[in-house]
Scaffold this motif. Structure first.
Motif, mmCIF file in Angstrom:
data_model
loop_
_atom_site.group_PDB
_atom_site.id
_atom_site.type_symbol
_atom_site.label_atom_id
_atom_site.label_comp_id
_atom_site.label_asym_id
_atom_site.label_seq_id
_atom_site.Cartn_x
_atom_site.Cartn_y
_atom_site.Cartn_z
ATOM 1 N N ASN A 1 -5.486 2.722 -1.003
ATOM 2 C CA ASN A 1 -4.542 4.003 -1.586
ATOM 3 C C ASN A 1 -5.155 5.241 -1.837
ATOM 4 O OD1 ASN A 1 -2.161 2.368 -1.192
ATOM 5 N ND2 ASN A 1 -2.256 1.667 -3.268
ATOM 6 N N SER B 1 -0.918 12.698 0.133
ATOM 7 C CA SER B 1 -1.986 11.908 -0.254
ATOM 8 C C SER B 1 -2.778 11.269 0.856
ATOM 9 C CB SER B 1 -1.505 10.462 -0.941
ATOM 10 O OG SER B 1 -0.638 9.672 -0.081
ATOM 11 N N SER C 1 0.893 -1.090 0.034
ATOM 12 C CA SER C 1 -0.002 -0.059 0.034
ATOM 13 C C SER C 1 0.996 1.368 -0.103
ATOM 14 C CB SER C 1 -0.801 -0.095 1.178
ATOM 15 O OG SER C 1 0.045 0.328 2.317
ATOM 16 N N ASN C 2 0.331 2.351 -0.341
ATOM 17 C CA ASN C 2 1.334 3.624 -0.419
ATOM 18 C C ASN C 2 1.728 3.791 1.241
ATOM 19 O OD1 ASN C 2 0.575 4.033 -2.872
ATOM 20 N ND2 ASN C 2 -0.848 5.759 -2.664
ATOM 21 N N CYS D 1 -2.624 8.519 2.365
ATOM 22 C CA CYS D 1 -1.928 7.532 3.248
ATOM 23 C C CYS D 1 -1.111 8.234 4.540
ATOM 24 C CB CYS D 1 -0.626 6.762 2.348
ATOM 25 S SG CYS D 1 0.721 7.600 1.946
ATOM 26 N N LEU E 1 3.670 11.331 -1.521
ATOM 27 C CA LEU E 1 2.963 10.399 -0.436
ATOM 28 C C LEU E 1 2.481 11.315 0.463
ATOM 29 C CD1 LEU E 1 4.904 6.877 -0.724
ATOM 30 C CD2 LEU E 1 2.604 7.594 -1.692
ATOM 31 N N THR F 1 9.047 11.194 -3.897
ATOM 32 C CA THR F 1 8.068 10.320 -3.683
ATOM 33 C C THR F 1 7.541 10.471 -2.351
ATOM 34 O OG1 THR F 1 9.190 8.529 -4.927
ATOM 35 C CG2 THR F 1 7.672 7.502 -3.687
#
Length: 127
Positions: A83, A49, A12-13, A51, A46, A42
């Motif tokens: 995600n 996001s 998963s993220n 997550c 993330l 990255t």
């Protein structure tokens, strides 16, 4: 080339973000600039996001509850919902293949309730 013993798992993220944070702390020993750039970019993505708000416990509880639904969702579909937690029926249609035929309106509402329960910080499309 033939793969004799395939050993893989989807991440998963959240798991990727945790791994990259660990890698970020240890990379200074090796001085890999390209890896540092990829890790930084990255992580930046993330952290913007959903997550970032998730925990291992919330993901596990969400997956357990979704697996107990009468609808049969694939592992990939469950991962996509972790995600990118769905916030509307349309969002579920985009994440789950043939959702119109596979899911009733009641099941879609159940999924949305489960998402709201386990990922409460997910922004709603209604606001």
């Amino acid at each position: 080339m033939e793969i004799v013993n395939p050993c893989y798992s989807v991440l998963s993220n959240y798991e990727v973000m945790e791994s990259l944070k660990t890698l970020k702390d240890t990379k200074k020993k090796y001085g890999l600039r390209n890896l540092a750039t990829i890790t930084y970019e990255t992580l930046q993505y993330l952290e913007d996001s959903p997550c970032k708000q998730e925990t291992r416990e919330s993901i596990h509880a969400f997956l357990t509850e979704v697996k107990n639904l009468s609808c049969k969702l694939t592992t990939t579909e469950c991962l996509m919902m972790v995600n990118d937690p769905p916030t509307s029926a349309l969002h579920i249609q985009l994440l789950i293949e043939d959702s119109e035929e596979r899911l009733s309106e009641e099941q879609v509402n159940e999924i949305l309730q489960i998402v709201a329960k386990h990922f409460p910080n997910t922004p709603s499309e209604n606001t």
